[in-house]
Scaffold this motif. Structure first.
Motif, PDB file in Angstrom:
ATOM      1  N   PRO A  49      75.725  47.763  93.061  1.00 18.17           N
ATOM      2  CA  PRO A  49      76.839  47.034  93.003  1.00 18.17           C
ATOM      3  C   PRO A  49      77.807  47.469  94.019  1.00 18.17           C
ATOM      4  O   PRO A  49      77.755  48.541  94.485  1.00 18.17           O
ATOM      5  CB  PRO A  49      77.387  47.724  91.466  1.00 18.17           C
ATOM      6  N   LYS A  50      78.382  46.591  94.538  1.00 16.86           N
ATOM      7  CA  LYS A  50      79.522  46.817  95.583  1.00 16.86           C
ATOM      8  C   LYS A  50      80.972  46.684  95.111  1.00 16.86           C
ATOM      9  O   LYS A  50      81.254  46.026  94.297  1.00 16.86           O
ATOM     10  CB  LYS A  50      79.059  45.811  96.708  1.00 16.86           C
ATOM     11  N   LEU A  51      81.845  47.251  96.008  1.00 14.78           N
ATOM     12  CA  LEU A  51      83.339  47.089  95.680  1.00 14.78           C
ATOM     13  C   LEU A  51      83.562  45.806  95.906  1.00 14.78           C
ATOM     14  O   LEU A  51      83.185  44.985  96.792  1.00 14.78           O
ATOM     15  CB  LEU A  51      84.029  47.711  96.758  1.00 14.78           C
TER      16      LEU A  51
ATOM     17  N   CYS B 122      65.793  50.939 105.238  1.00 15.76           N
ATOM     18  CA  CYS B 122      66.281  52.008 104.372  1.00 15.76           C
ATOM     19  C   CYS B 122      67.165  52.901 105.680  1.00 15.76           C
ATOM     20  O   CYS B 122      66.048  53.689 105.999  1.00 15.76           O
ATOM     21  CB  CYS B 122      65.536  52.602 103.249  1.00 15.76           C
ATOM     22  N   TRP B 123      68.210  53.095 105.640  1.00 15.29           N
ATOM     23  CA  TRP B 123      68.759  54.251 106.301  1.00 15.29           C
ATOM     24  C   TRP B 123      68.405  55.411 105.642  1.00 15.29           C
ATOM     25  O   TRP B 123      68.418  55.726 104.457  1.00 15.29           O
ATOM     26  CB  TRP B 123      70.190  54.191 106.384  1.00 15.29           C
ATOM     27  N   MET B 124      68.125  56.545 106.399  1.00 14.63           N
ATOM     28  CA  MET B 124      67.823  57.929 106.016  1.00 14.63           C
ATOM     29  C   MET B 124      68.754  59.208 106.318  1.00 14.63           C
ATOM     30  O   MET B 124      69.123  59.147 107.451  1.00 14.63           O
ATOM     31  CB  MET B 124      66.296  58.326 106.455  1.00 14.63           C
ATOM     32  N   THR B 125      69.140  59.806 105.364  1.00 19.55           N
ATOM     33  CA  THR B 125      70.103  61.002 105.737  1.00 19.55           C
ATOM     34  C   THR B 125      69.375  61.895 106.489  1.00 19.55           C
ATOM     35  O   THR B 125      68.093  62.220 106.427  1.00 19.55           O
ATOM     36  CB  THR B 125      70.410  61.742 104.535  1.00 19.55           C
ATOM     37  N   ILE B 126      70.277  62.201 107.677  1.00 23.99           N
ATOM     38  CA  ILE B 126      69.413  63.298 108.381  1.00 23.99           C
ATOM     39  C   ILE B 126      69.895  64.856 108.158  1.00 23.99           C
ATOM     40  O   ILE B 126      71.254  64.880 107.996  1.00 23.99           O
ATOM     41  CB  ILE B 126      70.010  63.043 109.818  1.00 23.99           C
TER      42      ILE B 126
ATOM     43  N   VAL C 197      64.550  64.607 106.837  1.00 25.68           N
ATOM     44  CA  VAL C 197      65.487  63.394 106.488  1.00 25.68           C
ATOM     45  C   VAL C 197      65.227  62.976 105.250  1.00 25.68           C
ATOM     46  O   VAL C 197      64.030  63.085 104.423  1.00 25.68           O
ATOM     47  CB  VAL C 197      65.333  62.397 107.422  1.00 25.68           C
ATOM     48  N   GLY C 198      66.216  62.314 104.377  1.00 27.54           N
ATOM     49  CA  GLY C 198      66.058  61.780 103.393  1.00 27.54           C
ATOM     50  C   GLY C 198      66.756  62.465 102.102  1.00 27.54           C
ATOM     51  O   GLY C 198      66.580  63.796 102.306  1.00 27.54           O
ATOM     52  N   TYR C 199      67.575  61.754 101.502  1.00 27.59           N
ATOM     53  CA  TYR C 199      68.266  62.772 100.267  1.00 27.59           C
ATOM     54  C   TYR C 199      67.252  62.801  99.141  1.00 27.59           C
ATOM     55  O   TYR C 199      66.064  62.150  98.946  1.00 27.59           O
ATOM     56  CB  TYR C 199      69.472  62.030  99.922  1.00 27.59           C
ATOM     57  N   ASN C 200      67.673  63.865  98.243  1.00 26.14           N
ATOM     58  CA  ASN C 200      66.831  64.181  97.150  1.00 26.14           C
ATOM     59  C   ASN C 200      65.483  64.749  97.750  1.00 26.14           C
ATOM     60  O   ASN C 200      64.527  64.643  96.879  1.00 26.14           O
ATOM     61  CB  ASN C 200      66.542  63.351  96.005  1.00 26.14           C
TER      62      ASN C 200
ATOM     63  N   SER D 295      79.006  46.452 102.655  1.00 22.53           N
ATOM     64  CA  SER D 295      78.242  47.507 103.475  1.00 22.53           C
ATOM     65  C   SER D 295      77.532  48.819 102.783  1.00 22.53           C
ATOM     66  O   SER D 295      77.845  48.865 101.827  1.00 22.53           O
ATOM     67  CB  SER D 295      79.096  48.374 104.274  1.00 22.53           C
ATOM     68  N   GLN D 296      76.388  49.237 103.338  1.00 22.19           N
ATOM     69  CA  GLN D 296      75.621  50.144 102.770  1.00 22.19           C
ATOM     70  C   GLN D 296      76.131  51.231 103.257  1.00 22.19           C
ATOM     71  O   GLN D 296      76.991  51.224 104.078  1.00 22.19           O
ATOM     72  CB  GLN D 296      74.020  50.115 103.202  1.00 22.19           C
ATOM     73  N   SER D 297      75.923  52.325 102.182  1.00 18.21           N
ATOM     74  CA  SER D 297      76.703  53.779 102.530  1.00 18.21           C
ATOM     75  C   SER D 297      75.912  54.935 101.933  1.00 18.21           C
ATOM     76  O   SER D 297      75.094  54.546 100.863  1.00 18.21           O
ATOM     77  CB  SER D 297      78.259  53.707 102.067  1.00 18.21           C
ATOM     78  N   PHE D 298      75.835  56.216 102.397  1.00 22.58           N
ATOM     79  CA  PHE D 298      75.297  57.099 101.475  1.00 22.58           C
ATOM     80  C   PHE D 298      75.423  56.945 100.068  1.00 22.58           C
ATOM     81  O   PHE D 298      76.623  57.085  99.603  1.00 22.58           O
ATOM     82  CB  PHE D 298      75.736  58.436 102.205  1.00 22.58           C
TER      83      PHE D 298
ATOM     84  N   LYS E 213      72.364  39.127 102.051  1.00 24.00           N
ATOM     85  CA  LYS E 213      70.890  39.213 101.482  1.00 24.00           C
ATOM     86  C   LYS E 213      70.219  40.655 101.738  1.00 24.00           C
ATOM     87  O   LYS E 213      69.501  40.881 100.937  1.00 24.00           O
ATOM     88  CB  LYS E 213      70.109  38.176 102.526  1.00 24.00           C
ATOM     89  N   ARG E 214      70.826  41.477 102.501  1.00 24.19           N
ATOM     90  CA  ARG E 214      70.134  42.736 102.967  1.00 24.19           C
ATOM     91  C   ARG E 214      70.342  43.633 101.882  1.00 24.19           C
ATOM     92  O   ARG E 214      71.730  43.594 101.188  1.00 24.19           O
ATOM     93  CB  ARG E 214      71.034  43.173 104.046  1.00 24.19           C
ATOM     94  N   ASN E 215      69.467  44.429 101.273  1.00 23.82           N
ATOM     95  CA  ASN E 215      69.743  45.776 100.311  1.00 23.82           C
ATOM     96  C   ASN E 215      68.377  46.546 100.778  1.00 23.82           C
ATOM     97  O   ASN E 215      67.512  46.117 101.327  1.00 23.82           O
ATOM     98  CB  ASN E 215      69.730  45.038  99.040  1.00 23.82           C
ATOM     99  N   SER E 216      68.847  47.886 100.529  1.00 29.68           N
ATOM    100  CA  SER E 216      67.988  48.809 100.898  1.00 29.68           C
ATOM    101  C   SER E 216      66.536  48.482 100.347  1.00 29.68           C
ATOM    102  O   SER E 216      66.364  48.035  99.137  1.00 29.68           O
ATOM    103  CB  SER E 216      68.417  50.039 100.579  1.00 29.68           C
ATOM    104  N   CYS E 217      65.561  49.077 101.022  1.00 27.10           N
ATOM    105  CA  CYS E 217      64.095  48.933 100.578  1.00 27.10           C
ATOM    106  C   CYS E 217      63.332  50.246 100.545  1.00 27.10           C
ATOM    107  O   CYS E 217      63.516  51.145 101.353  1.00 27.10           O
ATOM    108  CB  CYS E 217      63.367  48.196 101.435  1.00 27.10           C
ATOM    109  N   ARG E 218      63.006  50.659  99.115  1.00 28.08           N
ATOM    110  CA  ARG E 218      62.144  52.069  99.214  1.00 28.08           C
ATOM    111  C   ARG E 218      60.868  51.935  98.911  1.00 28.08           C
ATOM    112  O   ARG E 218      60.103  52.875  98.163  1.00 28.08           O
ATOM    113  CB  ARG E 218      62.835  52.852  98.127  1.00 28.08           C
ATOM    114  N   GLY E 219      60.253  50.672  98.895  1.00 29.84           N
ATOM    115  CA  GLY E 219      58.779  50.559  98.547  1.00 29.84           C
ATOM    116  C   GLY E 219      58.414  49.415  99.595  1.00 29.84           C
ATOM    117  O   GLY E 219      58.709  47.995  99.333  1.00 29.84           O
TER     118      GLY E 219
END
Ligand SMILES: Cc1cc2nc3c(=O)[nH]c(=O)nc-3n(C[C@H](O)[C@H](O)[C@H](O)COP(=O)(O)O)c2cc1C
Length: 268
Positions: free
Chosen positions: A151-153, A110-114, A64-67, A187-190, A10-16
């Motif tokens: 989409p996942k492997l 949402c994981w954040m890139t450091i 932190v955070g990509y882009n 799994s989530q990944s960068f 059920k988990r998926n990243s959230c940006r809002g």
């Protein structure tokens, strides 16, 4: 099956996020999980979990955070760790446990890139002698946020056989192994790159890392911790005692190409 279906899948990243505050009881329950029930990958590495409010967005946004985007959220958790062998894999593993615990509470994350760990620590004014290992934004998903699942492997894409040059043989899989592999594949990944594979041979699984120019060193090891936790957590939910991952060398020749690196193994 339940843990995989109800939590991991059920988990998926959230940006809002919505502005709804996360109740103190929920934070207290997550802290209790971290203090009492959390499973670690490497014994003896000191870590510290801290929760922050939305006000740290201003402090974090440069670091932190990509882009160049640090996601705005009602809360953030930061996992600090002593610097020791495999501390980032260990931190990724622990923080993934927290992520899934929060998912159980109906939170989105949402994981954040450091980009600069030392600058994050300075900006937060922390002086605990540890490294900033993980930064994760959390809160309730904005109902108007229609972010799609990444989409996942598939298991076939993620897994190989007894070595890197042998195809996977699913004939001996039981449902516990299959669910654990599915959880790993989810799994989530960068950047959702999933730059790793699992070599599955009877009762042995080895995690190997693929080259990924876009993934920095921190995220490489956090990714490994996350995938190891997902595998372990589902195995643990299905068996009375789940085995643990080990960084000891593999017992057999995995016939890895030069740019593919052995990470860890688990025997069950
Ligand atoms: C170590 C790591 C760092 C990440 N950094 C960011 C980030 O800086 N910004 C962002 O929007 N998402 C970030 N993510 C989230 C990933 O992009 C996301 O997990 C991936 O696209 C897969 O989507 P899912 O989480 O919905 O499965 C990060 C994830 C990980 C594991």
């Amino acid at each position: 099956m339940q843990y995989y279906e109800n939590i991991v899948k059920k988990r998926n990243s959230c940006r809002g996020f919505s502005t709804k505050k996360v109740p103190d009881e929920v934070i207290a329950d997550v802290r209790a999980y971290y203090d009492n029930d959390e499973s670690v990958l490497v014994e003896g590495i000191r870590t510290e979990l801290k929760f922050y409010g939305s006000d740290i967005h201003e402090l974090l946004k440069q670091h932190v955070g990509y882009n160049g985007i640090c996601i705005k959220a009602p809360g953030y958790f930061v996992l600090y760790s002593d610097k020791a062998g495999h501390f980032l894999e260990n931190a990724g593993y622990i923080a993934q446990g927290i992520t899934l615990k929060m998912t159980e509470h109906g939170l989105a994350l949402c994981w954040m890139t450091i980009n600069d760990a030392a600058a994050v620590k300075k900006a937060l004014g922390e002086d605990n002698g540890m490294e900033v290992a993980c930064v994760v934004a959390f809160g309730y998903r904005d109902p108007k946020n229609d972010e799609k699942k990444a989409p996942k492997l598939t298991i076939d894409e993620l897994c190989l056989g007894k070595d890197y040059r042998t195809d996977i043989d699913v004939s001996h899989f039981d449902h516990e192994l299959e669910d654990s592999l599915r959880a790993a594949a989810h799994s989530q990944s960068f950047l959702n790159l999933q730059p790793y594979r699992l070599l599955v041979d009877n009762n042995n699984v080895c995690l190997v890392g693929l080259p990924s120019e876009m993934t920095n060193e921190y995220d490489t090891y956090l990714n490994y911790g996350i995938v190891m936790f997902n595998f372990y957590a589902v195995m643990w939910s299905l068996r009375p005692s789940a085995p643990r991952w080990s960084f000891d060398p593999p017992e057999t020749d995995l016939r890895l190409p030069e740019d593919v690196k052995y990470v860890a193994k688990i025997r069950f």
